[in-house]
Motif scaffolding. Structure first.
Motif, mmCIF file in Angstrom:
data_model
loop_
_atom_site.group_PDB
_atom_site.id
_atom_site.type_symbol
_atom_site.label_atom_id
_atom_site.label_comp_id
_atom_site.label_asym_id
_atom_site.label_seq_id
_atom_site.Cartn_x
_atom_site.Cartn_y
_atom_site.Cartn_z
ATOM 1 N N HIS A 7 5.963 7.354 -34.117
ATOM 2 C CA HIS A 7 4.563 6.899 -33.209
ATOM 3 C C HIS A 7 4.642 7.562 -32.213
ATOM 4 O O HIS A 7 3.521 8.216 -32.283
ATOM 5 N N LEU A 10 3.695 11.187 -34.007
ATOM 6 C CA LEU A 10 1.982 11.668 -33.939
ATOM 7 C C LEU A 10 1.221 11.012 -33.051
ATOM 8 O O LEU A 10 0.181 12.247 -33.031
ATOM 9 N N THR A 11 1.032 10.435 -32.069
ATOM 10 C CA THR A 11 0.221 10.180 -30.645
ATOM 11 C C THR A 11 0.391 11.988 -29.681
ATOM 12 O O THR A 11 -0.768 12.445 -29.414
ATOM 13 N N GLU A 14 -2.116 14.264 -32.072
ATOM 14 C CA GLU A 14 -2.718 13.674 -31.912
ATOM 15 C C GLU A 14 -3.875 14.980 -30.934
ATOM 16 O O GLU A 14 -4.873 14.595 -30.530
ATOM 17 N N LEU A 65 3.897 15.893 -39.902
ATOM 18 C CA LEU A 65 2.540 15.168 -39.454
ATOM 19 C C LEU A 65 1.985 14.749 -40.868
ATOM 20 O O LEU A 65 2.208 13.519 -40.560
ATOM 21 N N PRO A 66 1.671 14.720 -42.291
ATOM 22 C CA PRO A 66 1.253 13.792 -43.545
ATOM 23 C C PRO A 66 2.403 12.567 -43.312
ATOM 24 O O PRO A 66 2.096 11.103 -43.398
ATOM 25 N N ARG A 69 1.981 9.945 -40.641
ATOM 26 C CA ARG A 69 0.887 9.235 -40.822
ATOM 27 C C ARG A 69 1.034 8.740 -41.742
ATOM 28 O O ARG A 69 1.157 7.355 -41.994
ATOM 29 N N GLU A 70 1.899 8.762 -43.326
ATOM 30 C CA GLU A 70 1.860 8.014 -44.248
ATOM 31 C C GLU A 70 3.029 7.229 -44.052
ATOM 32 O O GLU A 70 2.917 6.293 -44.095
ATOM 33 N N LEU A 72 3.950 5.522 -40.934
ATOM 34 C CA LEU A 72 2.763 4.321 -40.395
ATOM 35 C C LEU A 72 1.485 3.527 -41.061
ATOM 36 O O LEU A 72 1.237 2.724 -40.532
ATOM 37 N N ALA A 73 1.040 4.129 -42.230
ATOM 38 C CA ALA A 73 0.785 3.323 -42.278
ATOM 39 C C ALA A 73 0.880 2.641 -43.566
ATOM 40 O O ALA A 73 0.621 1.527 -44.052
#
Length: 311
Positions: A7, A10-11, A14, A65-66, A69-70, A72-73
């Motif tokens: 998390h 990713l922050t 971004e 990165l992807p 995201r996966e 965390l989703a």
């Protein structure tokens, strides 16, 4: 690798700025830097190129990165599924049921579905003492209960009254009658559930027979409706009683159901609940139970003997 580390990574990816990432996460910047460093050490790669002026993703960072995201989703979807499950559990009502409810139960179910269309009503069948214990413990939200009495720790809400009718052999001389004086059954063995299994019904019928002037001859115990009625229809003559609402659903070869008089046995049904303020679904159930049509289910008060009357 921790979800928290992904998390934070990713922050930062971004924002491309550790301070802004920390502000967005509502934590101090040093905590963000520390967790990202731990993630890099665990993976054995640098995820960011850092300078005094800029932060950029490395090739390793871009590849991670992807996947971050996966993950965390997926976590978000898992939380949503659990939230949905809790919501479904909160909207599920567990109701203990009593034997012989007949078409009254169908009416309760239909009315509850109308009043609480998003809620689920789960029916639980168990012996009466078990159902009462389950209501006290919270395993059941409520249970239908025959007869009115005191139950410590519970509130009994009176609902409808049911007339009891006699089930007797179709070949018996009394079967041709439109209704039967209870005293006329004095010589015929009466099949009842035991006092332990159904105390309200057992006590009521003993009182009614005594009021009619005789002590009933108790035959074999009432077991199941199917077995008992089959024996009455084709075995040694005997009789039993059924709730009228149940008897209407029991066309049985060899057995007829006839109303009783002098007196007419009548038994109250109650809803046993905990004395706490009811949640919305339980209020809907109470309203559904009270909506059951009792027209024609009881005899005139002066001729009926109910379970709550003294002997």
């Amino acid at each position: 690798m921790e979800i928290r580390q992904l998390h934070y990574f990713l922050t930062v990816a971004e924002e491309l700025h550790f301070r802004r990432a920390a502000e967005r996460l509502h934590i101090v910047q040093s905590a963000v830097s520390q967790q990202v460093r731990r993630l890099e050490r665990e993976l054995g790669v640098d995820l960011f190129d850092r300078s005094t002026r800029t932060v950029r993703l490395t090739e390793a960072g871009r590849r991670l990165l992807p996947h971050a995201r996966e993950v965390l989703a997926a976590q978000s979807r898992a939380r949503a599924a659990m939230d949905e499950l809790r919501g479904e559990a909160a909207a599920t009502l567990r109701l203990g049921t009593s034997e012989g409810l007949g078409d009254r139960l169908e009416t309760v179910l239909a009315e509850f579905a109308r009043l609480a269309p998003l809620a689920q009503l789960e029916l639980v069948t168990a012996p009466q003492p078990d159902r009462l214990r389950a209501v006290r413990s919270g395993e059941l939200d409520a249970t239908l209960l025959r007869g009115e009495r005191l139950e410590p720790g519970l509130e009994l809400l009176p609902l409808w009254q049911d007339t009891l009718v006699a089930g007797l052999p179709a070949r018996h001389d009394l079967a041709v009658r439109g209704e039967i004086n209870l005293a006329e059954l004095a010589g015929l063995p009466l099949r009842l559930a035991t006092m332990e299994r159904n105390p309200a019904l057992h006590q009521l019928m003993l009182r009614c027979c005594r009021e009619a002037g005789f002590e009933p001859v108790l035959g074999p115990e009432f077991t199941t409706a199917q077995d008992t009625l089959a024996t009455i229809g084709f075995g040694k003559p005997s009789w039993t009683v059924f709730y009228a609402s149940h008897a209407r659903q029991l066309p049985v070869p060899g057995v007829v159901f006839r109303p009783l008089r002098n007196p007419t046995p009548v038994l109250r049904t109650c809803l046993a609940v905990r004395p706490d303020p009811p949640r919305a679904e339980l209020r809907a159930l109470i309203e559904a139970c009270n909506a059951v049509d009792t027209a024609g289910s009881t005899a005139p008060p002066e001729r009926a003997r109910t379970a709550e009357q003294p002997a």
